[in-house]
Motif scaffolding. Structure first.
Motif, PDB file in Angstrom:
ATOM      1  N   ARG A   1      -3.954  12.717   7.674  1.00  0.00           N
ATOM      2  CA  ARG A   1      -2.649  12.653   7.037  1.00  0.00           C
ATOM      3  C   ARG A   1      -2.786  11.874   5.744  1.00  0.00           C
ATOM      4  N   ARG A   2      -2.603  12.554   4.643  1.00  0.00           N
ATOM      5  CA  ARG A   2      -2.736  11.919   3.340  1.00  0.00           C
ATOM      6  C   ARG A   2      -1.440  11.234   2.985  1.00  0.00           C
ATOM      7  N   GLU A   3      -1.528   9.945   2.656  1.00  0.00           N
ATOM      8  CA  GLU A   3      -0.356   9.177   2.299  1.00  0.00           C
ATOM      9  C   GLU A   3      -0.274   9.041   0.790  1.00  0.00           C
ATOM     10  N   SER A   4       0.944   9.028   0.274  1.00  0.00           N
ATOM     11  CA  SER A   4       1.148   8.866  -1.151  1.00  0.00           C
ATOM     12  C   SER A   4       1.374   7.404  -1.464  1.00  0.00           C
ATOM     13  N   PRO A   5       0.815   6.917  -2.557  1.00  0.00           N
ATOM     14  CA  PRO A   5       1.046   5.534  -2.929  1.00  0.00           C
ATOM     15  C   PRO A   5       2.510   5.294  -3.265  1.00  0.00           C
ATOM     16  N   LYS A   6       2.947   4.052  -3.102  1.00  0.00           N
ATOM     17  CA  LYS A   6       4.336   3.727  -3.387  1.00  0.00           C
ATOM     18  C   LYS A   6       4.622   3.913  -4.872  1.00  0.00           C
ATOM     19  N   ARG A   7       5.799   4.426  -5.153  1.00  0.00           N
ATOM     20  CA  ARG A   7       6.198   4.622  -6.530  1.00  0.00           C
ATOM     21  C   ARG A   7       6.666   3.303  -7.114  1.00  0.00           C
ATOM     22  N   GLY A   8       6.366   3.099  -8.358  1.00  0.00           N
ATOM     23  CA  GLY A   8       6.790   1.901  -9.045  1.00  0.00           C
ATOM     24  C   GLY A   8       7.044   2.216 -10.501  1.00  0.00           C
ATOM     25  N   VAL A   9       7.136   1.145 -11.306  1.00  0.00           N
ATOM     26  CA  VAL A   9       7.382   1.324 -12.731  1.00  0.00           C
ATOM     27  C   VAL A   9       6.235   2.097 -13.369  1.00  0.00           C
ATOM     28  N   GLY A  10       4.993   1.772 -12.963  1.00  0.00           N
ATOM     29  CA  GLY A  10       3.843   2.453 -13.541  1.00  0.00           C
ATOM     30  C   GLY A  10       3.843   3.934 -13.245  1.00  0.00           C
ATOM     31  N   GLN A  11       4.127   4.314 -12.004  1.00  0.00           N
ATOM     32  CA  GLN A  11       4.160   5.728 -11.643  1.00  0.00           C
ATOM     33  C   GLN A  11       5.283   6.450 -12.374  1.00  0.00           C
ATOM     34  N   GLY A  12       6.427   5.782 -12.505  1.00  0.00           N
ATOM     35  CA  GLY A  12       7.512   6.391 -13.260  1.00  0.00           C
ATOM     36  C   GLY A  12       7.140   6.609 -14.713  1.00  0.00           C
ATOM     37  N   LEU A  13       6.392   5.671 -15.291  1.00  0.00           N
ATOM     38  CA  LEU A  13       5.943   5.818 -16.668  1.00  0.00           C
ATOM     39  C   LEU A  13       4.976   6.987 -16.802  1.00  0.00           C
ATOM     40  N   VAL A  14       4.059   7.123 -15.834  1.00  0.00           N
ATOM     41  CA  VAL A  14       3.121   8.241 -15.867  1.00  0.00           C
ATOM     42  C   VAL A  14       3.868   9.565 -15.764  1.00  0.00           C
ATOM     43  N   ASP A  15       4.852   9.651 -14.876  1.00  0.00           N
ATOM     44  CA  ASP A  15       5.634  10.886 -14.744  1.00  0.00           C
ATOM     45  C   ASP A  15       6.389  11.193 -16.032  1.00  0.00           C
ATOM     46  N   TRP A  16       6.923  10.142 -16.667  1.00  0.00           N
ATOM     47  CA  TRP A  16       7.656  10.344 -17.913  1.00  0.00           C
ATOM     48  C   TRP A  16       6.742  10.877 -19.002  1.00  0.00           C
TER      49      TRP A  16
ATOM     50  N   SER B   1     -17.006  12.710   2.804  1.00  0.00           N
ATOM     51  CA  SER B   1     -16.115  12.618   3.955  1.00  0.00           C
ATOM     52  C   SER B   1     -14.700  13.055   3.583  1.00  0.00           C
ATOM     53  N   GLU B   2     -14.240  12.617   2.420  1.00  0.00           N
ATOM     54  CA  GLU B   2     -12.888  12.993   1.997  1.00  0.00           C
ATOM     55  C   GLU B   2     -12.776  14.496   1.768  1.00  0.00           C
ATOM     56  N   GLU B   3     -13.809  15.097   1.202  1.00  0.00           N
ATOM     57  CA  GLU B   3     -13.766  16.544   0.973  1.00  0.00           C
ATOM     58  C   GLU B   3     -13.774  17.308   2.298  1.00  0.00           C
ATOM     59  N   LEU B   4     -14.542  16.839   3.260  1.00  0.00           N
ATOM     60  CA  LEU B   4     -14.539  17.472   4.577  1.00  0.00           C
ATOM     61  C   LEU B   4     -13.189  17.308   5.253  1.00  0.00           C
ATOM     62  N   VAL B   5     -12.576  16.150   5.050  1.00  0.00           N
ATOM     63  CA  VAL B   5     -11.235  15.933   5.584  1.00  0.00           C
ATOM     64  C   VAL B   5     -10.260  16.936   4.988  1.00  0.00           C
ATOM     65  N   GLY B   6     -10.335  17.107   3.657  1.00  0.00           N
ATOM     66  CA  GLY B   6      -9.439  18.059   3.014  1.00  0.00           C
ATOM     67  C   GLY B   6      -9.633  19.475   3.528  1.00  0.00           C
ATOM     68  N   MET B   7     -10.885  19.878   3.735  1.00  0.00           N
ATOM     69  CA  MET B   7     -11.146  21.212   4.256  1.00  0.00           C
ATOM     70  C   MET B   7     -10.576  21.361   5.665  1.00  0.00           C
ATOM     71  N   SER B   8     -10.766  20.356   6.502  1.00  0.00           N
ATOM     72  CA  SER B   8     -10.234  20.410   7.866  1.00  0.00           C
ATOM     73  C   SER B   8      -8.708  20.456   7.874  1.00  0.00           C
ATOM     74  N   ARG B   9      -8.099  19.706   6.983  1.00  0.00           N
ATOM     75  CA  ARG B   9      -6.634  19.700   6.919  1.00  0.00           C
ATOM     76  C   ARG B   9      -6.099  21.066   6.507  1.00  0.00           C
TER      77      ARG B   9
ATOM     78  N   SER C   1      -6.442  23.354   9.467  1.00  0.00           N
ATOM     79  CA  SER C   1      -5.418  23.019  10.463  1.00  0.00           C
ATOM     80  C   SER C   1      -4.035  23.486  10.024  1.00  0.00           C
ATOM     81  N   ALA C   2      -3.817  23.551   8.708  1.00  0.00           N
ATOM     82  CA  ALA C   2      -2.523  23.991   8.201  1.00  0.00           C
ATOM     83  C   ALA C   2      -2.374  25.506   8.208  1.00  0.00           C
TER      84      ALA C   2
END
Length: 246
Positions: free
Chosen positions: A49-64, A193-201, A204-205
């Motif tokens: 289960r991939r979790e997203s980092p918490k949004r903050g001022v920095g993430q809002g600036l990147v989105d902007w 390991s992360e790439e194998l995780v992504g393939m498995s996910r 599974s989906a």
């Protein structure tokens, strides 16, 4: 700094702003990978289960900023593929890379033009070098990051194959074997390991195994993984032993 012309100060600030945005994207990617690695080691049930980092001022600036970068940067499939192979698969990675390219392409040549002494014989060479660095520097850095990531993944492939052989010969199904190998490799080969995780996910989906394995090659750009996926799919199609293929 006070003796510099105002345009130079503005260019420096624009360049620093773009670089800071790029560094923030890198930090977000590292945080996401750390979440996956911690989940793999401490909470196996949540490993996929991939979790997203918490949004903050920095993430809002990147989105902007990403919303104001020309859409052509996000639609360039070649650049998007290179970004993924370098480890930047976030939604704003292509836009931030485009912003960095624009900032470098404008700022570095203008800095060379404004700061290089015009009476010196090195003025034209300095200006030429500034143009080359500004236009080609971000692309060269991205290529270097991608090549380094490929080398890291390539070193983990033999260990992954050995573990897959052990799991398959013990009677474990292929999908379960891939998940088990991903857990075992999380500390020594975290990127693989992360790439194998992504393939498995993705499997599974509901994604077809063939498509998921081909996606593993597209995300890494390694011919070794493309050949492995091809042989495994042929083995599954013709009913031969997966262990022998591995």
């Amino acid at each position: 700094m006070s003796n510099l012309p105002l345009p130079v100060i503005a260019l420096v600030l624009v360049f620093a702003f773009a670089v800071a945005g790029g560094l923030y994207v890198i930090l977000v990617e590292r945080q996401r990978r750390a979440v996956v690695r911690r989940a793999a080691g401490d909470v196996p049930a949540e490993y996929f289960r991939r979790e997203s980092p918490k949004r903050g001022v920095g993430q809002g600036l990147v989105d902007w900023l990403a919303a104001r970068v020309p859409v052509q940067f996000g639609e360039n499939t070649a650049v998007a593929s290179k970004l993924v192979q370098a480890g930047f698969d976030g939604a704003t990675a292509a836009s931030m890379y485009g912003l960095i390219r624009i900032a470098c392409g404008v700022t570095i040549p203008l800095l060379a033009l404004l700061l290089a002494p015009r009476e010196s014989a090195f003025f034209l060479p300095t200006l030429f070098i500034g143009i080359v660095i500004g236009l080609l520097g971000p692309q060269a850095a991205l290529d270097r990051l991608g090549a380094r990531r490929q080398d890291v993944i390539r070193k983990g492939i033999p260990d992954a194959l050995d573990l897959l052989v052990v799991c398959v010969e013990a009677g474990v199904a292929l999908d379960a074997a891939v998940q088990r190998v991903a857990r075992e490799l999380v500390t020594v080969h975290p990127i693989l390991s992360e790439e194998l995780v992504g393939m498995s996910r993705r499997i599974s989906a509901g994604m077809a195994r063939e498509q998921a394995m081909q996606g593993l090659y597209l995300r890494t750009g390694l011919d070794e993984l493309r050949g492995l996926a091809s042989h495994m799919l042929q083995s599954e199609r013709w009913g031969t032993s997966i262990a022998s293929v591995l």
